[in-house]
Design an enzyme around this catalytic site. Structure first.
Site, PDB file in Angstrom:
ATOM      1  N   ARG A   1      -1.326  63.269  -5.617  1.00 47.82           N
ATOM      2  CA  ARG A   1      -1.355  62.877  -4.203  1.00 47.82           C
ATOM      3  C   ARG A   1       0.035  62.555  -3.710  1.00 47.82           C
ATOM      4  NH1 ARG A   1       1.541  59.446  -5.002  1.00 47.82           N
ATOM      5  NH2 ARG A   1       1.215  57.375  -5.904  1.00 47.82           N
TER       6      ARG A   1
ATOM      7  N   HIS B   1       2.698  50.021  -2.148  1.00 52.62           N
ATOM      8  CA  HIS B   1       2.574  48.717  -2.805  1.00 52.62           C
ATOM      9  C   HIS B   1       1.755  47.738  -1.969  1.00 52.62           C
ATOM     10  CE1 HIS B   1       5.176  49.459  -6.272  1.00 52.62           C
ATOM     11  NE2 HIS B   1       5.977  50.122  -5.465  1.00 52.62           N
TER      12      HIS B   1
ATOM     13  N   ASP C   1      -1.953  48.501  -1.804  1.00 54.75           N
ATOM     14  CA  ASP C   1      -3.347  48.673  -2.225  1.00 54.75           C
ATOM     15  C   ASP C   1      -3.786  47.550  -3.149  1.00 54.75           C
ATOM     16  OD1 ASP C   1      -1.588  49.728  -4.152  1.00 54.75           O
ATOM     17  OD2 ASP C   1      -2.976  51.297  -4.790  1.00 54.75           O
TER      18      ASP C   1
ATOM     19  N   GLY D   1       6.033  61.299 -13.858  1.00 58.84           N
ATOM     20  CA  GLY D   1       7.051  60.387 -13.355  1.00 58.84           C
ATOM     21  C   GLY D   1       7.630  60.780 -12.009  1.00 58.84           C
TER      22      GLY D   1
ATOM     23  N   GLY E   1       6.101  60.315  -8.997  1.00 58.66           N
ATOM     24  CA  GLY E   1       5.560  59.563  -7.875  1.00 58.66           C
ATOM     25  C   GLY E   1       4.422  60.263  -7.181  1.00 58.66           C
TER      26      GLY E   1
ATOM     27  N   SER F   1       1.514  60.791  -8.793  1.00 61.23           N
ATOM     28  CA  SER F   1       0.338  60.280  -9.481  1.00 61.23           C
ATOM     29  C   SER F   1      -0.203  61.209 -10.551  1.00 61.23           C
ATOM     30  CB  SER F   1      -0.773  59.950  -8.470  1.00 61.23           C
ATOM     31  OG  SER F   1      -1.741  59.133  -9.071  1.00 61.23           O
TER      32      SER F   1
ATOM     33  N   ASP G   1      -4.395  55.779  -5.944  1.00 60.26           N
ATOM     34  CA  ASP G   1      -4.185  57.067  -6.601  1.00 60.26           C
ATOM     35  C   ASP G   1      -5.507  57.677  -7.054  1.00 60.26           C
ATOM     36  OD1 ASP G   1      -1.593  56.326  -6.202  1.00 60.26           O
ATOM     37  OD2 ASP G   1      -1.132  55.973  -8.308  1.00 60.26           O
TER      38      ASP G   1
ATOM     39  N   LYS H   1       6.257  54.623 -15.099  1.00 66.24           N
ATOM     40  CA  LYS H   1       5.585  53.434 -14.587  1.00 66.24           C
ATOM     41  C   LYS H   1       4.989  52.571 -15.694  1.00 66.24           C
ATOM     42  CE  LYS H   1       1.842  53.775 -11.857  1.00 66.24           C
ATOM     43  NZ  LYS H   1       1.053  54.016 -10.642  1.00 66.24           N
TER      44      LYS H   1
END
Length: 473
Positions: A25, A32, A34, A134, A136, A138, A183, A227
């Site tokens: 997605r 930051h 959710d 990695g 971003g 998801s 996500d 992450k």
């Protein structure tokens, strides 16, 4: 690139019987927030992850999950216990931990719901992912969702999309990241041609119609955001800082410390009380970082007692970084949550037009710029490469640009007029990516995979596999 049917048959000697695909997605706005209970506004993208499975034949790999990857050179095969109660080994991080998290999630959900669970048995599994790790976008949640859906399919279990979104949010925490749910929700609930406003408690999705005449371009900073591996000092630390900020705001508003610690979980819990008191975050939380001693003095308890032992690594990380930046994190969350709703309203109000006005697109772009500035300054989750990319995007004519995903690397998303997409992408290649090609950091053949335009795509699908290696319709 579809299901890894040929690789499955080559490795296991027979075709897969069941499978699932789940997309990555791009979050258009709402970073930051959710995990603080606020809505977000993502869309599913065409990049997806496949998981194909079959029950292990009698006598073969009994009680074992054999998890292979079509890219075996980068992601070596792993054997995991079929026991759904087996712990995910966070200390020795493996790509297959995400499959195990999805696998465990299926059985945990059945237990929570009081539904009968099938007897666990060995599985043969093949994974193929097109969502860059990695980045971003998801990749981790796409793998967890596809894994859970494939496991449900091979066991003959039926779950609603909402159920899968809910329990995969929870089970991904086995990997060590305190995910908020965006996500997984968009990976399951995405629809062709529609972005989604994703809300929580319970998870639900409503349509957002993107304005005609605009396009979204994704560009990969080429800085990998790990992450799970860096969670203690980055993602999980931000979750902890938000929790502490919420509790201390409640205490400052008059709630006894013990009651605040027990009843306040997220910043959304204290928003109404802030408004009723006519207060802003800056009136109640100071700008300087809070020390551990100061926080625990205000709480009247240890941080571990309030937030749980899972956050102890983040407590240690905060001490290394000079303390907890509570005011800054709370101000980001509250302002970003408002931007999400304004972005949604503006998109839907322009849906009836044959082409969005320049003022509408400019206003959407401005909100994206404001979001990035808040992520960068208040939340400190950007990176030098993302700063370079977003600055360059605006210089090259993007109406707005922001990091997308957790940050600390990964991708940027930019709003561009539809007619400008081709020249804009070429200019990004020339100005940002060609020097990476020249340095050997990027292969020239990969240029189209690191910068591309995208629209909203369908969410996950799962079920039986045909002998040709496709999902049965």
């Amino acid at each position: 690139m579809g299901a890894p049917g040929a690789e499955f048959a080559a490795r296991f000697g027979a075709p897969a019987t069941h499978g699932a695909r789940a997309p990555g997605r791009v979050n258009l706005i709402g970073e930051h927030v959710d995990y603080e209970g606020y809505a977000v506004l993502p869309m599913a993208v065409a990049l997806e992850t496949w998981v194909c499975v079959r029950r292990a034949p009698a006598g073969a790999e009994a009680g074992v999950l054999v998890v292979a990857n079509a890219d075996g050179a980068q992601y070596p095969e792993v054997e995991l216990p079929a026991d759904p109660g087996a712990r995910v080994d966070r200390e020795r991080h493996s790509w297959a931990n995400y499959f195990q998290a999805g696998y465990k999630g299926v059985f945990e959900h059945l237990r929570r719901e009081g539904r009968p669970a099938p007897e666990p048995y060995g599985l043969q599994v093949m994974v193929r992912g097109r969502v860059p790790a990695g980045s971003g976008l998801s990749s981790s949640s796409a793998l967890v969702v596809a894994s859970a859906a494939a496991v449900a399919a091979v066991h003959g279990l039926e779950f609603s999309r909402q159920e899968i979104a809910e329990f995969t949010r929870v089970c991904e925490q086995h990997v060590g990241t305190m995910s908020g749910g965006m996500d997984q929700a968009i990976s399951v609930m995405g629809e062709q041609g529609l972005a989604k406003l994703i809300e929580f408690g319970p998870v639900r999705a409503s349509d957002v119609i993107l304005p005609p005449g605009c396009a979204f371009v994704i560009a990969n900073s080429l800085t990998v955001s790990k992450k799970a591996e860096t969670a203690a000092g980055r993602y999980n630390l931000r979750v902890l800082e938000c929790r502490l900020a919420a509790v201390l705001l409640a205490i400052a508003l008059g709630t006894p410390p013990e009651e605040a610690a027990a009843s306040v979980q997220v910043l959304k819990d204290v928003e109404a009380a802030l408004g009723a008191a006519g207060k802003r975050v800056g009136d109640l939380l100071h700008d300087a970082p809070y020390s551990l001693v100061e926080v625990e003095g205000l709480l009247g308890a240890s941080i571990e007692a309030v937030a749980g032992a899972d956050f102890l690594p983040s407590v240690r990380a905060a001490a290394e970084f000079g303390g907890f930046k509570l005011r800054q994190r709370a101000e980001h969350v509250y302002s970003e949550a408002q931007r999400v709703l304004r972005f949604r309203d503006l998109c839907n109000s322009s849906a009836s037009s044959s082409a969005a006005s320049g003022e509408t697109l400019a206003a959407l772009g401005k909100m994206m710029d404001e979001s990035h500035a808040s992520c960068s300054v208040q939340y400190e989750c950007s990176s030098p490469e993302l700063e370079e990319l977003t600055g360059l995007a605006r210089e090259l004519g993007a109406l707005g640009a922001r990091l997308t995903g957790a940050g600390w690397g990964g991708c940027m998303v930019a709003l561009v007029k539809e007619g400008d997409v081709g020249p804009y992408i070429q200019a990004l290649k020339d100005r940002f990516f060609q020097k990476r090609v020249a340095s050997g950091e990027l292969d020239a053949s990969d240029l189209d995979s690191v910068v591309f335009a995208t629209g909203p795509c369908p969410g996950a699908s799962w079920g039986r596999m045909t002998t040709a290696g496709a999902l049965e319709s």
